[in-house]
Write a protein that holds these residues in place. Structure first.
Motif, short mmCIF file in Angstrom:
data_model
loop_
_atom_site.label_atom_id
_atom_site.label_comp_id
_atom_site.label_asym_id
_atom_site.label_seq_id
_atom_site.Cartn_x
_atom_site.Cartn_y
_atom_site.Cartn_z
N ALA A 1 0.53 -0.97 -0.31
CA ALA A 1 0.11 -0.18 0.04
C ALA A 1 1.11 1.24 0.05
O ALA A 1 1.19 2.16 -0.64
CB ALA A 1 -0.46 0.35 1.65
N SER B 1 -4.50 3.07 -2.81
CA SER B 1 -3.93 2.50 -1.83
C SER B 1 -3.86 0.81 -1.57
O SER B 1 -3.20 0.59 -1.78
CB SER B 1 -3.67 3.57 -0.19
OG SER B 1 -5.05 3.29 0.25
N GLY B 2 -5.04 0.86 -1.85
CA GLY B 2 -5.63 -0.26 -2.04
C GLY B 2 -5.32 -1.53 -3.01
O GLY B 2 -5.43 -2.36 -3.41
N ALA C 1 -4.65 -5.60 -3.79
CA ALA C 1 -6.09 -6.18 -4.37
C ALA C 1 -5.45 -6.45 -5.91
O ALA C 1 -5.73 -8.16 -6.33
CB ALA C 1 -6.65 -5.02 -4.94
N ALA D 1 -9.87 -6.42 3.74
CA ALA D 1 -10.64 -4.62 4.20
C ALA D 1 -9.50 -3.87 4.83
O ALA D 1 -9.43 -2.80 4.55
CB ALA D 1 -12.15 -5.08 3.64
N SER E 1 -5.78 -4.54 4.71
CA SER E 1 -4.72 -3.77 3.97
C SER E 1 -5.31 -2.03 4.17
O SER E 1 -3.69 -1.78 3.97
CB SER E 1 -5.61 -3.64 2.52
OG SER E 1 -7.14 -3.86 2.39
N MET E 2 -6.10 -1.66 4.39
CA MET E 2 -5.77 -0.09 4.73
C MET E 2 -5.38 0.13 6.27
O MET E 2 -5.78 1.39 6.63
CB MET E 2 -7.46 0.11 5.41
CG MET E 2 -8.34 0.25 3.73
SD MET E 2 -6.95 1.14 2.57
CE MET E 2 -6.74 -0.12 1.32
N SER F 1 -11.94 -6.67 -1.59
CA SER F 1 -12.73 -5.97 -0.95
C SER F 1 -11.90 -5.27 -0.64
O SER F 1 -11.50 -3.49 0.04
CB SER F 1 -12.27 -7.08 0.76
OG SER F 1 -13.22 -8.20 0.70
N ALA F 2 -10.11 -4.94 -0.82
CA ALA F 2 -8.95 -4.43 -0.49
C ALA F 2 -9.53 -3.13 -1.93
O ALA F 2 -9.06 -2.07 -1.20
CB ALA F 2 -8.15 -5.23 -1.31
N ALA G 1 -11.89 -1.17 -0.16
CA ALA G 1 -11.81 -0.71 0.94
C ALA G 1 -10.64 0.73 1.10
O ALA G 1 -10.87 1.86 1.47
CB ALA G 1 -10.67 -1.88 2.08
N GLY G 2 -9.91 0.88 -0.38
CA GLY G 2 -9.28 2.58 -0.25
C GLY G 2 -10.52 3.43 -0.52
O GLY G 2 -10.64 4.86 0.26
#
Length: 419
Positions: free
Chosen positions: A42, A55-56, A60, A249, A252-253, A372-373, A376-377
């Motif tokens: 990220a 970033s996600g 991903a 999710a 990763s954030m 999800s990634a 999530a961003g």
């Protein structure tokens, strides 16, 4: 049990113990390589793209790569055995690392994403290693043997995120692009992992299991091998994929959230390491509990832990103490659900359908993680860290609602299929 049967059982146990040790060593090395990648992903994406909203995409692409590679690797395992499929995944991941380093040097964000797509295939191999531990496992130890391979990920996965600082020193000395120095450790670990799988998995556990099934075909000892429970297998796939979606999710954030709050690289590394320790360190405990109390029960225990993690984040997303506890629970919940769900999938599938379903399960899990990634961003930028946790409750709800149906299908028996 006759003397010959006792000798055969003892020999099988020795082969299985050696197989689990080889898989565990490979997992340790592979997890170290992947731990470096996912902890930097990220941050490197933001650095190269110049936009936090992207970033996600690094995580991903890693999970998308694993999703795309899962079924081809499963087909290769079906044709040639586990060691060649696991080895190929690691080989392609090495190519991916080379692409990532080139992209960072050139400042090319699209090329960076391509590199992470390739690296993700290595994680597909790491994921399928846990299924290799079930090929020769006895039913009463299936979850425990699988969990030992998952547990072996602990050392590498915890160490990997903490190699950013020393890796940067090496990278600066070698003139590597910013944030990429730790990939020196990743390259060494990935090569070693490839060699361990290709040279160490002899006999190949999947091929050996088929040989034994052929020898025992039609006997009482192999009667259970032909039982197939497709609905229970589908629930297992759902449980593993949904639990992975929650974990990816939020996890990763977390580095982006912490960096936005002013955290140092060292603090980010420690936080992620505690989360990863939660994912893997207690997996043998969850494996033993799954063998003792049942796979379905422990899947639901995992959902409870995931829900508690999300509640803590929603309650106070800025509290560092609660944040660490939430990340640990996020990891332990993922572990309980993944270990139990993976064992459930293996035993709910007849031998001739098992490898294909394992590949589909890993593909679904990784596609869910990738989606999800990506989401999530965007959610983080709009609703914040607490809002992201709130949305993630959807995954937990799906598994809990489907559990009663899975319990009923388990009690109906299965369809006997020819081996």
């Amino acid at each position: 049990m006759t003397d010959s049967a006792t000798d055969a059982f003892s020999n099988l146990r020795r082969v299985q113990n050696r197989t689990v040790r080889v898989l565990a060593l490979g997992q340790t090395l592979g997890a170290l390589a992947y731990g470096v990648t996912i902890s930097i992903g990220a941050l490197l994406a933001v650095s190269v793209s110049g936009d936090e909203a992207f970033s996600g995409l690094a995580v991903a692409m890693l999970t998308l790569g694993a999703a795309l590679a899962a079924m081809p690797l499963a087909r290769l395992a079906n044709l040639r055995g586990r060691r060649w499929s696991l080895g190929l995944g690691n080989a392609v991941a090495l190519i991916g690392i080379a692409i990532v380093l080139s992209a960072a040097a050139l400042g090319s964000f699209p090329l960076l994403l391509v590199g992470y797509l390739f690296v993700g295939s290595g994680n597909a191999g790491n994921l399928q290693a846990r299924f290799a531990a079930t090929d020769l496992a006895s039913p009463d130890r299936r979850a425990r043997d699988l969990s030992m391979v998952v547990w072996a990920t602990t050392v590498g996965a915890v160490l990997g995120p903490n190699l950013q600082a020393p890796g940067q020193l090496i990278g600066d000395a070698l003139g590597m692009p910013h944030l990429t120095g730790a990939y020196v450790f990743s390259i060494v670990a990935q090569v070693a992992c490839l060699l361990v799988f290709v040279l160490g998995l002899r006999p190949d556990p999947l091929l050996h299991a088929r040989e034994l099934a052929a020898e025992r075909r039609g006997t009482a000892a192999s009667a259970g091998a032909g039982i197939d429970r497709p609905w229970l297998a589908r629930f297992a796939m759902l449980a593993v994929a949904a639990s992975h979606g929650v974990m990816v999710a939020v996890m990763s954030m977390t580095p982006v959230h912490l960096q936005h709050e002013g955290a140092t690289l060292s603090l980010i590394g420690i936080t992620i390491s505690l989360h990863v320790a939660g994912m893997y360190a207690l997996s043998p405990v969850f494996g033993a509990l799954a063998d003792r109390f049942g796979r379905l029960t422990m899947v639901l225990v995992g959902q409870v832990q995931l829900a508690l993690s999300l509640v803590l984040i929603v309650a106070d997303p800025m509290n560092p103490g609660l944040g660490v506890l939430a990340l640990i629970l996020l990891g332990t919940g993922w572990s309980a659900a993944t270990v139990s769900g993976s064992a459930l999938l293996s035993e709910a599938s007849s031998l001739d359908r098992r490898t294909a379903r394992q590949g589909r399960s890993d593909s679904l899990m990784s596609f869910t993680g990738a989606a999800s990634a990506v989401a999530a961003g965007g959610i983080l930028s709009v609703a914040g860290y607490g809002g992201l946790a709130g949305v993630s409750f959807v995954f937990v709800g799906l598994v809990v609602l489907a559990a009663p149906l899975a319990a009923r299908s388990r009690g109906r028996g299965g369809v006997r299929t020819p081996e």
